[in-house]
Design a protein around this motif. Structure first.
Motif, short mmCIF file in Angstrom:
data_model
loop_
_atom_site.label_atom_id
_atom_site.label_comp_id
_atom_site.label_asym_id
_atom_site.label_seq_id
_atom_site.Cartn_x
_atom_site.Cartn_y
_atom_site.Cartn_z
N ILE A 134 0.65 -0.88 -0.15
CA ILE A 134 -0.04 0.51 0.37
C ILE A 134 0.57 1.27 -0.12
CG2 ILE A 134 -1.97 0.99 0.93
CD1 ILE A 134 -2.85 -1.04 1.98
N ASP A 135 2.13 0.82 0.83
CA ASP A 135 3.12 2.78 0.62
C ASP A 135 3.68 2.52 -0.56
OD1 ASP A 135 1.74 2.71 3.83
OD2 ASP A 135 4.44 2.05 4.51
N LYS A 136 4.10 1.87 -1.02
CA LYS A 136 4.50 1.35 -2.56
C LYS A 136 3.12 1.77 -3.34
CE LYS A 136 8.22 -1.69 -1.82
NZ LYS A 136 8.21 -3.11 -1.64
N MET A 137 2.21 2.30 -3.19
CA MET A 137 1.38 2.11 -4.65
C MET A 137 1.00 3.97 -4.26
SD MET A 137 -2.41 -0.05 -5.02
CE MET A 137 -2.81 -0.08 -3.46
N ASP A 138 0.84 3.96 -2.95
CA ASP A 138 0.66 5.58 -2.72
C ASP A 138 1.92 6.63 -3.16
OD1 ASP A 138 -2.01 4.64 -1.32
OD2 ASP A 138 -1.22 4.50 0.34
N GLN A 139 3.01 6.04 -3.04
CA GLN A 139 4.05 6.21 -3.86
C GLN A 139 4.53 6.95 -4.51
OE1 GLN A 139 7.91 4.37 -2.85
NE2 GLN A 139 7.45 5.04 -0.56
N ILE A 140 3.52 5.82 -5.47
CA ILE A 140 3.38 6.07 -6.97
C ILE A 140 2.15 7.25 -7.50
CG2 ILE A 140 5.26 4.67 -7.89
CD1 ILE A 140 2.92 3.32 -8.60
N LEU A 141 0.99 6.79 -6.53
CA LEU A 141 -0.17 7.75 -7.12
C LEU A 141 -0.03 8.78 -7.04
CD1 LEU A 141 -3.04 4.29 -6.28
CD2 LEU A 141 -1.97 5.37 -9.04
N SER A 142 -0.90 9.51 -7.46
CA SER A 142 -1.09 11.20 -6.84
C SER A 142 -2.25 11.02 -6.27
CB SER A 142 -0.25 11.68 -8.74
OG SER A 142 -2.28 11.99 -9.01
N TYR A 143 -2.47 11.98 -4.91
CA TYR A 143 -3.70 12.49 -4.42
C TYR A 143 -5.29 12.09 -4.58
CZ TYR A 143 -6.34 14.14 -1.35
OH TYR A 143 -8.09 14.23 -0.50
N GLN A 159 -5.41 10.66 -7.74
CA GLN A 159 -5.59 9.46 -8.14
C GLN A 159 -6.43 7.69 -7.49
OE1 GLN A 159 -1.53 8.61 -9.76
NE2 GLN A 159 -2.24 8.62 -11.66
N SER A 160 -6.65 6.71 -7.95
CA SER A 160 -7.79 5.66 -7.48
C SER A 160 -7.00 4.45 -7.44
CB SER A 160 -9.40 5.34 -8.16
OG SER A 160 -9.71 4.53 -7.88
N ARG A 161 -6.33 3.94 -6.29
CA ARG A 161 -5.84 2.92 -6.02
C ARG A 161 -6.67 2.43 -7.24
NH1 ARG A 161 -5.70 2.74 1.02
NH2 ARG A 161 -3.82 4.11 0.49
N SER A 162 -7.65 1.30 -6.92
CA SER A 162 -9.08 0.65 -7.94
C SER A 162 -8.70 0.55 -8.93
CB SER A 162 -10.63 0.73 -6.99
OG SER A 162 -10.68 0.79 -5.74
N LYS A 163 -8.83 2.34 -9.61
CA LYS A 163 -8.53 1.89 -10.96
C LYS A 163 -6.84 1.47 -11.20
CE LYS A 163 -11.58 5.62 -11.98
NZ LYS A 163 -11.76 6.81 -13.27
N TRP A 164 -6.08 2.47 -10.90
CA TRP A 164 -4.56 1.42 -10.68
C TRP A 164 -5.06 -0.18 -10.61
CZ3 TRP A 164 -0.51 -0.64 -7.94
CH2 TRP A 164 0.52 -0.55 -8.94
N ILE A 165 -5.19 -0.83 -9.40
CA ILE A 165 -5.41 -1.77 -9.55
C ILE A 165 -6.26 -3.24 -10.50
CG2 ILE A 165 -5.70 -3.87 -8.24
CD1 ILE A 165 -5.60 -1.98 -5.03
N ALA A 166 -7.39 -1.97 -10.68
CA ALA A 166 -7.64 -2.97 -11.77
C ALA A 166 -7.28 -3.07 -13.18
CB ALA A 166 -9.29 -1.99 -12.25
N HIS A 167 -7.12 -1.81 -13.36
CA HIS A 167 -5.59 -1.42 -15.06
C HIS A 167 -4.64 -2.86 -14.96
CE1 HIS A 167 -3.91 0.07 -18.24
NE2 HIS A 167 -2.62 0.41 -17.52
N THR A 168 -3.91 -2.92 -14.04
CA THR A 168 -2.60 -4.14 -13.58
C THR A 168 -3.59 -5.10 -13.95
OG1 THR A 168 -1.65 -2.53 -11.79
CG2 THR A 168 -1.13 -4.23 -12.21
N ILE A 169 -4.53 -5.12 -13.25
CA ILE A 169 -4.90 -6.37 -13.21
C ILE A 169 -5.26 -7.12 -14.52
CG2 ILE A 169 -7.03 -8.36 -12.73
CD1 ILE A 169 -6.59 -7.37 -9.48
N ASP A 170 -5.97 -6.14 -15.27
CA ASP A 170 -6.77 -6.40 -16.90
C ASP A 170 -5.32 -6.96 -17.51
OD1 ASP A 170 -8.73 -5.88 -18.49
OD2 ASP A 170 -8.03 -3.95 -19.33
N LYS A 171 -4.54 -5.98 -17.32
CA LYS A 171 -3.17 -5.99 -17.91
C LYS A 171 -2.98 -7.51 -18.46
CE LYS A 171 -3.18 -2.05 -20.28
NZ LYS A 171 -3.56 -2.44 -21.89
N TYR A 172 -2.78 -7.86 -17.00
CA TYR A 172 -1.83 -9.25 -16.48
C TYR A 172 -3.04 -10.36 -17.43
CZ TYR A 172 -0.25 -12.96 -14.26
OH TYR A 172 0.43 -14.12 -13.97
N LEU A 173 -4.14 -9.28 -16.90
CA LEU A 173 -5.35 -10.64 -17.73
C LEU A 173 -4.74 -10.90 -19.69
CD1 LEU A 173 -8.13 -10.84 -15.48
CD2 LEU A 173 -6.28 -12.58 -15.29
#
Length: 88
Positions: free
Chosen positions: A22-31, A33-47
Motif C-alpha cells: 500500500i505504501d509503495k502504491m501511495d508513492q506512485i499515485l498522486s492524491y 488517483q484511484s487505487r482501485s482504478k490502478w489495481i484494476a488496470h494492472t490486473i486487466d493488463k495481466y489477464l
C-alpha cells in the motif's frame, strides 16, 4: 427518463494487502488517483497477457518497477517522474 445501465458494471470486492505494498502504491499515485482504478488496470493488463510485453506498460509503471527493485532511489524516481510529466 432513467439512466442507461453500464454494460460492464463495477463490483466492490475486499482484498488484503501488506502495508508495504500500500505504501509503495501511495508513492506512485498522486492524491487524486484511484487505487482501485490502478489495481484494476494492472490486473486487466495481466489477464490480457500484456504483462510480458514491456511496450504495454505505461512509463510510470516501468519507473515504479525500477524503484521497487531498488535500481533507482526515491529521489531519482521523483526527478524522472517530474521530467516525464513535463514532457506529457
Amino acid at each position: 427518463m432513467s439512466r442507461r445501465r453500464s454494460t460492464n458494471p463495477t463490483k466492490a470486492i475486499s482484498i488484503t494487502l501488506k502495508q508495504s505494498i500500500i505504501d509503495k502504491m501511495d508513492q506512485i499515485l498522486s492524491y487524486n488517483q484511484s487505487r482501485s482504478k490502478w489495481i484494476a488496470h494492472t490486473i486487466d493488463k495481466y489477464l490480457e497477457n500484456e504483462i510480458d510485453d514491456v511496450d504495454a506498460f505505461p512509463t510510470r509503471d516501468l519507473l515504479f518497477e525500477l524503484l521497487y527493485r531498488k535500481v533507482i532511489n526515491h529521489k531519482m524516481y521523483e526527478m524522472i517522474l517530474k521530467s516525464i510529466s513535463e514532457d506529457a
